[in-house]
Write a protein that holds these residues in place. Structure first.
Motif, mmCIF file in Angstrom:
data_model
loop_
_atom_site.group_PDB
_atom_site.id
_atom_site.type_symbol
_atom_site.label_atom_id
_atom_site.label_comp_id
_atom_site.label_asym_id
_atom_site.label_seq_id
_atom_site.Cartn_x
_atom_site.Cartn_y
_atom_site.Cartn_z
ATOM 1 N N SER A 3 0.928 -1.030 -0.141
ATOM 2 C CA SER A 3 -0.434 -0.230 0.014
ATOM 3 C C SER A 3 0.718 1.359 0.136
ATOM 4 O O SER A 3 1.891 1.340 0.259
ATOM 5 C CB SER A 3 -1.137 0.089 1.839
ATOM 6 N N HIS A 115 -1.865 4.590 -6.984
ATOM 7 C CA HIS A 115 -3.107 4.036 -7.546
ATOM 8 C C HIS A 115 -3.041 2.529 -8.257
ATOM 9 O O HIS A 115 -4.146 1.652 -8.074
ATOM 10 C CB HIS A 115 -3.591 4.421 -10.037
ATOM 11 N N LYS A 116 -1.336 2.077 -7.756
ATOM 12 C CA LYS A 116 -0.822 0.818 -8.007
ATOM 13 C C LYS A 116 -1.999 -0.176 -6.408
ATOM 14 O O LYS A 116 -1.874 -0.894 -6.503
ATOM 15 C CB LYS A 116 0.483 0.811 -7.850
ATOM 16 N N TYR A 117 -1.369 0.837 -5.530
ATOM 17 C CA TYR A 117 -1.766 -0.044 -4.117
ATOM 18 C C TYR A 117 -2.886 1.061 -3.806
ATOM 19 O O TYR A 117 -3.584 0.584 -2.829
ATOM 20 C CB TYR A 117 -0.662 1.720 -2.919
ATOM 21 N N GLU A 118 -3.754 1.325 -4.090
ATOM 22 C CA GLU A 118 -4.685 2.435 -3.545
ATOM 23 C C GLU A 118 -6.114 0.781 -3.058
ATOM 24 O O GLU A 118 -6.525 0.834 -1.972
ATOM 25 C CB GLU A 118 -6.418 2.597 -5.549
ATOM 26 N N LYS A 119 -6.156 -0.310 -3.935
ATOM 27 C CA LYS A 119 -7.176 -1.232 -3.878
ATOM 28 C C LYS A 119 -6.864 -1.818 -2.253
ATOM 29 O O LYS A 119 -7.364 -1.773 -1.509
ATOM 30 C CB LYS A 119 -7.551 -2.158 -4.807
ATOM 31 N N ASP A 120 -5.427 -2.377 -2.045
ATOM 32 C CA ASP A 120 -4.768 -2.241 -0.292
ATOM 33 C C ASP A 120 -5.112 -1.796 0.454
ATOM 34 O O ASP A 120 -5.594 -1.788 1.172
ATOM 35 C CB ASP A 120 -3.806 -2.972 -0.429
ATOM 36 N N LYS A 122 -7.656 0.651 0.132
ATOM 37 C CA LYS A 122 -9.170 1.067 1.434
ATOM 38 C C LYS A 122 -9.770 -0.368 1.921
ATOM 39 O O LYS A 122 -10.287 0.021 2.465
ATOM 40 C CB LYS A 122 -9.806 0.705 0.038
ATOM 41 N N GLU A 123 -8.622 -1.461 1.919
ATOM 42 C CA GLU A 123 -8.632 -3.055 2.096
ATOM 43 C C GLU A 123 -8.167 -2.728 3.723
ATOM 44 O O GLU A 123 -9.050 -3.436 4.145
ATOM 45 C CB GLU A 123 -8.378 -4.343 1.802
ATOM 46 N N LYS A 127 -7.952 6.223 3.525
ATOM 47 C CA LYS A 127 -8.507 7.165 2.824
ATOM 48 C C LYS A 127 -7.263 7.999 1.975
ATOM 49 O O LYS A 127 -7.154 8.448 3.175
ATOM 50 C CB LYS A 127 -9.829 7.419 3.157
#
Length: 130
Positions: A3, A115-120, A122-123, A127
Motif C-alpha cells: 500500500s 493507483h497501484k496500491y489503492e485497492k490494498d 482501501k481494504e 483513505k
C-alpha cells in the motif's frame, strides 16, 4: 505491505542500500510513537524527504531507498517495517493529510503508486486525501 504506506513508513524506518536483497533492520527498533508525537523530530524527517533540510544518516538512507521501495511494493522490507509503515501512514492520513500530499507530489507526482496500491489501501481502511 502493498500500500502507499510505504511512502510514510520510509520517513522513519527503512534504510539500507538499493542493491541489498533486504533493507537494513538496524532502525527497526525506532520508537515510532515518539517520532509521531514529537513535532520537532517528525518535521526533521519530513523536511529531509522533501529536500528542505539536512538529513540524519538514517534519514539519508531512507530518502535513497524510497524510490526503490515504492517501485517494488516494499519487497525488501521486514515484516516489522511493513507493520510500522501502516502505523505511520494511518497517523499522517488522519492528522497530517497535507504532508502526505506534499510527499506524494515529490515521490509520485503522476500518482502511479497511489493507483497501484489503492485497492490494498482501501481494504486496510485507509483513505487518501484529494
Amino acid at each position: 505491505m502493498k500500500s502507499a504506506a510505504i511512502i510514510v513508513f520510509l520517513l522513519v524506518i527503512c534504510a539500507g542500500t538499493n542493491l541489498a536483497s533486504t533493507y537494513t533492520t538496524k532502525y527497526d527498533n525506532i520508537d515510532l510513537d515518539e517520532i509521531l508525537s514529537n513535532e520537532r523530530i517528525y518535521v526533521k524527517y519530513y523536511n529531509c524527504l522533501l529536500n528542505k533540510s539536512r538529513c540524519t544518516p538514517d534519514g539519508k538512507e531512507l530518502k535513497e531507498n524510497l524510490p526503490d521501495a515504492l517501485q517494488t511494493a516494499c519487497d525488501k522490507c521486514s515484516e516489522k517495517q511493513k507493520q510500522g509503515s501502516e502505523k505511520v501512514l494511518r497517523f499522517i492520513l488522519e492528522h497530517r493529510p497535507q504532508d502526505y500530499l506534499a510527499l506524494e507530489e515529490m515521490y509520485d507526482p503522476q500518482k502511479v503508486y497511489r493507483h497501484k496500491y489503492e485497492k490494498d489501501a482501501k481494504e486496510r481502511g485507509l483513505k487518501f486525501p484529494d
